[in-house]
Design a protein around this motif. Structure first.
Motif, PDB file in Angstrom:
ATOM      1  N   TYR A  42      13.953  14.771  -4.532  1.00 46.12           N
ATOM      2  CA  TYR A  42      13.955  15.315  -3.183  1.00 46.12           C
ATOM      3  C   TYR A  42      13.669  16.804  -3.245  1.00 46.12           C
ATOM      4  O   TYR A  42      13.733  17.429  -4.303  1.00 46.12           O
ATOM      5  CB  TYR A  42      15.301  15.055  -2.495  1.00 46.12           C
ATOM      6  N   GLY A  43      13.364  17.400  -2.089  1.00 45.21           N
ATOM      7  CA  GLY A  43      13.086  18.825  -2.042  1.00 45.21           C
ATOM      8  C   GLY A  43      11.919  19.191  -2.937  1.00 45.21           C
ATOM      9  O   GLY A  43      10.848  18.581  -2.868  1.00 45.21           O
ATOM     10  N   PRO A  44      12.080  20.161  -3.839  1.00 47.00           N
ATOM     11  CA  PRO A  44      10.968  20.562  -4.716  1.00 47.00           C
ATOM     12  C   PRO A  44      10.592  19.483  -5.722  1.00 47.00           C
ATOM     13  O   PRO A  44       9.512  19.537  -6.316  1.00 47.00           O
ATOM     14  CB  PRO A  44      11.517  21.809  -5.423  1.00 47.00           C
ATOM     15  N   ASN A  45      11.466  18.501  -5.915  1.00 51.16           N
ATOM     16  CA  ASN A  45      11.187  17.420  -6.867  1.00 51.16           C
ATOM     17  C   ASN A  45      10.670  16.160  -6.179  1.00 51.16           C
ATOM     18  O   ASN A  45      10.589  15.100  -6.801  1.00 51.16           O
ATOM     19  CB  ASN A  45      12.457  17.072  -7.647  1.00 51.16           C
ATOM     20  N   ALA A  46      10.356  16.267  -4.892  1.00 50.64           N
ATOM     21  CA  ALA A  46       9.903  15.098  -4.143  1.00 50.64           C
ATOM     22  C   ALA A  46       8.587  14.558  -4.724  1.00 50.64           C
ATOM     23  O   ALA A  46       7.720  15.324  -5.155  1.00 50.64           O
ATOM     24  CB  ALA A  46       9.712  15.456  -2.671  1.00 50.64           C
ATOM     25  N   LEU A  47       8.460  13.253  -4.735  1.00 52.27           N
ATOM     26  CA  LEU A  47       7.262  12.611  -5.266  1.00 52.27           C
ATOM     27  C   LEU A  47       6.094  12.818  -4.308  1.00 52.27           C
ATOM     28  O   LEU A  47       6.240  12.653  -3.093  1.00 52.27           O
ATOM     29  CB  LEU A  47       7.522  11.112  -5.459  1.00 52.27           C
ATOM     30  N   GLY A  48       4.943  13.171  -4.849  1.00 53.49           N
ATOM     31  CA  GLY A  48       3.760  13.380  -4.020  1.00 53.49           C
ATOM     32  C   GLY A  48       2.955  12.109  -3.833  1.00 53.49           C
ATOM     33  O   GLY A  48       3.296  11.048  -4.358  1.00 53.49           O
ATOM     34  N   THR A  49       1.888  12.217  -3.069  1.00 46.90           N
ATOM     35  CA  THR A  49       1.023  11.055  -2.846  1.00 46.90           C
ATOM     36  C   THR A  49       0.306  10.680  -4.136  1.00 46.90           C
ATOM     37  O   THR A  49       0.157  11.490  -5.041  1.00 46.90           O
ATOM     38  CB  THR A  49      -0.017  11.358  -1.756  1.00 46.90           C
ATOM     39  N   HIS A  50      -0.118   9.435  -4.196  1.00 43.99           N
ATOM     40  CA  HIS A  50      -0.831   8.953  -5.385  1.00 43.99           C
ATOM     41  C   HIS A  50      -2.001   8.089  -4.917  1.00 43.99           C
ATOM     42  O   HIS A  50      -1.963   6.853  -5.010  1.00 43.99           O
ATOM     43  CB  HIS A  50       0.106   8.144  -6.279  1.00 43.99           C
ATOM     44  N   PRO A  51      -3.066   8.733  -4.374  1.00 44.41           N
ATOM     45  CA  PRO A  51      -4.178   7.964  -3.803  1.00 44.41           C
ATOM     46  C   PRO A  51      -4.877   7.066  -4.816  1.00 44.41           C
ATOM     47  O   PRO A  51      -5.368   5.999  -4.461  1.00 44.41           O
ATOM     48  CB  PRO A  51      -5.121   9.041  -3.268  1.00 44.41           C
ATOM     49  N   GLU A  52      -4.919   7.482  -6.108  1.00 48.95           N
ATOM     50  CA  GLU A  52      -5.597   6.651  -7.125  1.00 48.95           C
ATOM     51  C   GLU A  52      -4.898   5.306  -7.270  1.00 48.95           C
ATOM     52  O   GLU A  52      -5.540   4.263  -7.433  1.00 48.95           O
ATOM     53  CB  GLU A  52      -5.611   7.375  -8.478  1.00 48.95           C
ATOM     54  N   LEU A  53      -3.573   5.333  -7.206  1.00 52.31           N
ATOM     55  CA  LEU A  53      -2.804   4.093  -7.326  1.00 52.31           C
ATOM     56  C   LEU A  53      -3.107   3.176  -6.146  1.00 52.31           C
ATOM     57  O   LEU A  53      -3.335   1.969  -6.314  1.00 52.31           O
ATOM     58  CB  LEU A  53      -1.311   4.431  -7.376  1.00 52.31           C
ATOM     59  N   LEU A  54      -3.134   3.740  -4.954  1.00 51.39           N
ATOM     60  CA  LEU A  54      -3.406   2.954  -3.759  1.00 51.39           C
ATOM     61  C   LEU A  54      -4.831   2.410  -3.756  1.00 51.39           C
ATOM     62  O   LEU A  54      -5.067   1.254  -3.390  1.00 51.39           O
ATOM     63  CB  LEU A  54      -3.164   3.814  -2.519  1.00 51.39           C
ATOM     64  N   GLU A  55      -5.768   3.239  -4.162  1.00 48.83           N
ATOM     65  CA  GLU A  55      -7.170   2.803  -4.179  1.00 48.83           C
ATOM     66  C   GLU A  55      -7.386   1.657  -5.153  1.00 48.83           C
ATOM     67  O   GLU A  55      -8.117   0.700  -4.859  1.00 48.83           O
ATOM     68  CB  GLU A  55      -8.069   3.985  -4.537  1.00 48.83           C
ATOM     69  N   GLU A  56      -6.750   1.733  -6.328  1.00 48.19           N
ATOM     70  CA  GLU A  56      -6.921   0.646  -7.291  1.00 48.19           C
ATOM     71  C   GLU A  56      -6.274  -0.637  -6.786  1.00 48.19           C
ATOM     72  O   GLU A  56      -6.815  -1.722  -6.949  1.00 48.19           O
ATOM     73  CB  GLU A  56      -6.323   1.023  -8.654  1.00 48.19           C
ATOM     74  N   PHE A  57      -5.106  -0.512  -6.142  1.00 41.70           N
ATOM     75  CA  PHE A  57      -4.457  -1.704  -5.591  1.00 41.70           C
ATOM     76  C   PHE A  57      -5.344  -2.360  -4.546  1.00 41.70           C
ATOM     77  O   PHE A  57      -5.553  -3.582  -4.564  1.00 41.70           O
ATOM     78  CB  PHE A  57      -3.107  -1.329  -4.969  1.00 41.70           C
ATOM     79  N   ILE A  58      -5.877  -1.571  -3.640  1.00 44.84           N
ATOM     80  CA  ILE A  58      -6.733  -2.121  -2.580  1.00 44.84           C
ATOM     81  C   ILE A  58      -7.990  -2.749  -3.177  1.00 44.84           C
ATOM     82  O   ILE A  58      -8.465  -3.783  -2.725  1.00 44.84           O
ATOM     83  CB  ILE A  58      -7.087  -1.023  -1.561  1.00 44.84           C
TER      84      ILE A  58
END
Length: 210
Positions: free
Chosen positions: A79-95
């Motif tokens: 959370y806060g400064p350690n919050a996980l960011g987006t991961h478009p590569e993961l989503l693109e490969e899944f799709i």
């Protein structure tokens, strides 16, 4: 998209345009002993909410897919400064890998639980009063294991092995085709006997356990 780490990713944007992952994926609560099932429940809620709002066209059918892209690791306090960011590569490969055939969300989640080694509710439930004949003690114990959603597996020291769940039987055969010991044959026979009790042959007069 729900990942093995219990991270729930979402996308939005105009239909047909490039996907836009939400800025902050939903991450499990630190210390949660059941992060994946809890996030799966949230995924079901999101699906129900969208359906109630009138979103009926499925763009990506529910599926369990093994990806080559490694998901970003979670910080112990994400959370806060350690919050996980987006991961478009993961989503693109899944799709890109998800099958296009229509499928039920719960079936995809069942496959996902099996793939990551979590217990899952079997499709076939044993009901009291419907057992036609008594099973040997070893097979009866195997039946109880399958009925509660767990799997029966062979020892992992061999290149040949098997995995039995309430829904299917999978064999893993190595290049050498090793022979099973007497004790391993007994274990496999018990597992298969239990599986056949849960899955009567099509057209059989046995009462289906559903």
């Amino acid at each position: 998209m729900l990942t093995q780490a219990g991270v729930l990713h979402r996308c939005n944007g105009p239909m047909g345009a490039a996907l836009k992952p939400t800025r902050k994926p939903s991450v499990p609560v630190p210390g949660d002993p059941h992060p994946v099932p809890r996030q799966a429940a949230r995924l079901r809620e999101i699906h129900a909410e969208m359906t109630e709002k009138g979103y009926g066209r499925v763009l990506v059918a529910p599926a369990c897919v093994r990806l080559k892209v490694t998901e970003h690791p979670l910080h112990p306090h994400p959370y806060g400064p350690n919050a996980l960011g987006t991961h478009p590569e993961l989503l693109e490969e899944f799709i890109g890998l998800a099958p296009s055939a229509p499928r039920d969300l719960d079936e995809a989640l069942r496959d996902f639980y099996v793939a990551v080694g979590l217990p899952t509710r079997p499709k076939h439930l044993v009901r009291a009063g419907h057992t036609p004949t008594a099973l040997p003690s070893r097979a009866d114990g195997a039946l109880r294991v399958l009925a509660r959603g767990s799997a029966l597996t062979s020892p992992k020291r061999r290149s040949i092995g098997w995995r039995v769940t309430a829904d299917d039987v999978r064999l893993h055969v190595g290049a050498g085709g090793e022979a099973l010991s007497h004790g391993e044959v007994i274990e496999l026979q018990a597992a298969l006997t239990a599986w056949l009790r849960l899955n009567p042959a099509p057209g059989s007069t046995a009462t289906p356990k559903r």
